[in-house]
Design a protein around this motif. Structure first.
Motif, short mmCIF file in Angstrom:
data_model
loop_
_atom_site.label_atom_id
_atom_site.label_comp_id
_atom_site.label_asym_id
_atom_site.label_seq_id
_atom_site.Cartn_x
_atom_site.Cartn_y
_atom_site.Cartn_z
N HIS A 182 -14.10 6.84 29.76
CA HIS A 182 -15.00 6.95 28.62
C HIS A 182 -15.87 8.21 28.72
O HIS A 182 -16.12 8.89 27.71
CB HIS A 182 -15.88 5.71 28.52
N ASP A 222 -9.68 0.85 26.43
CA ASP A 222 -9.94 -0.58 26.50
C ASP A 222 -8.68 -1.43 26.28
O ASP A 222 -8.75 -2.66 26.33
CB ASP A 222 -10.99 -0.97 25.46
N TYR A 242 -4.79 -3.04 15.64
CA TYR A 242 -5.21 -2.61 14.31
C TYR A 242 -4.63 -1.22 14.07
O TYR A 242 -4.05 -0.60 14.95
CB TYR A 242 -6.74 -2.56 14.20
N ASP A 299 -0.84 -0.60 17.30
CA ASP A 299 -1.27 0.67 16.76
C ASP A 299 -0.54 1.81 17.47
O ASP A 299 -0.13 1.69 18.63
CB ASP A 299 -2.79 0.81 16.97
N ARG A 310 -9.66 6.81 18.54
CA ARG A 310 -8.72 5.99 19.32
C ARG A 310 -8.90 6.13 20.83
O ARG A 310 -8.37 5.32 21.58
CB ARG A 310 -7.28 6.35 18.94
N THR A 324 -10.59 2.95 22.29
CA THR A 324 -9.76 1.75 22.19
C THR A 324 -8.54 1.84 23.10
O THR A 324 -8.07 0.83 23.62
CB THR A 324 -9.33 1.51 20.74
N LYS A 363 -6.89 -1.80 23.49
CA LYS A 363 -6.91 -2.50 22.21
C LYS A 363 -5.99 -1.78 21.23
O LYS A 363 -6.22 -0.62 20.89
CB LYS A 363 -8.34 -2.55 21.66
#
Length: 292
Positions: A201, A226, A231, A278, A220, A223, A228
């Motif tokens: 990060h 993380d 989406y 994604d 992005r 995410t 994720k």
């Protein structure tokens, strides 16, 4: 205010049609699954039609956002297609990401029939559609574009005529080429940082403010770190788009080696079960490779 029809209420078309209604236009919608059209009318008002032909009848502007070339032909020139009833001098605006060939084909049909066709693929994803801030790349006649652009403005932050029929689709191909390369590079950079023991990060935060910064990194990077990927623009859709790019590259004799490679990486992600992840999920492929 204009009489509009909107054909195709997917994750993009549903909010786009809603913005047309919110702007004060008269909107009739059609969707292959009628329950979604019913839900749209319940939420936004307007009307729904049983077929594309019924939706297009009497409309000044007919908007369309479906899945691919075959879907587009089905709702335009197929049985009960919109082209059967579209009014003379109406403008058909196609937001599908499709081939330049089908755009030119349908523009020719429109010219012979007496109405106008604009290929107008969009960039900005589901969030851009929901927030009404899409970028729209158009191909077609200047006069038809000039009529349609103020209506398109209901869901766009930027809209530009790129050239004759097919030019909008070619521009969208350039967009997808650039995104594919950026996402792969970002995946490699983040994975490299984490393998080296850095705070991912913090790395993204500092380099995003320099020459490496991009929309993908800003939206992005976190995410991806993380893990994720539930989406955004799906891998399956990106592979469809990159297939269009690779076909056109062969047609025009353009070399796109990185795009071809990243397309195969996305196939690997599909094989991992990530077809609906994604597109930033390219990093999962690297993580799996490094763990083997």
């Amino acid at each position: 205010m204009a009489r509009c029809a909107f054909i195709g209420l997917g994750v993009m078309g549903y909010p786009m049609a809603g913005h047309l209604m919110a702007a004060g236009h008269e909107v009739t919608v059609y969707n292959r699954t009628s329950l979604k059209a019913e839900a749209w009318v319940d939420q936004h008002g307007g009307a729904m039609a049983a077929t594309p032909a019924e939706a297009a009848k009497g409309a000044e502007f007919v908007f369309c956002c479906v899945g691919n070339d075959a879907d587009l032909r089905s709702v335009t020139t197929g049985e009960d297609g919109a082209f059967a009833t579209i009014s003379p001098d109406a403008v058909f605006v196609d937001h599908t990401t499709a081939s330049a060939d089908v755009a030119r084909e349908l523009a020719e049909v429109a010219a012979h029939t007496g109405f106008h066709f604009i290929d107008a693929p969009v960039s900005g994803g589901q969030a851009g559609a929901e927030n009404g801030v899409l970028t729209v790349m158009c191909g077609g006649e200047q006069a038809a574009y000039d009529r349609a652009e103020p209506i398109i403005a209901a869901f766009a932050k930027s809209c530009l005529l790129m050239g004759a029929a097919g030019a909008g689709q070619i521009t969208k191909m350039v967009n997808q080429i650039c995104i594919a390369g950026l996402v792969q590079a970002l995946s490699e950079g983040i994975n490299f940082a984490q393998k080296a023991g850095l705070d991912g990060h913090a790395v993204v935060d500092v380099i995003s403010k320099g020459a490496a910064g991009s929309w993908q990194m800003e939206n992005r990077g976190g995410t991806m770190l993380d893990g994720k990927f539930d989406y955004g623009f799906a891998v399956d859709w990106m592979r469809k788009d990159l297939g269009i790019v690779l076909d056109e590259a062969r047609n025009i004799g353009a070399s796109v080696p990185i795009t071809a490679t990243v397309d195969q990486f996305y196939q690997d992600v599909q094989n991992m079960g990530g077809g609906r992840w994604d597109t930033s999920s390219l990093i999962q492929r690297l993580r799996r490779l490094d763990s083997e």
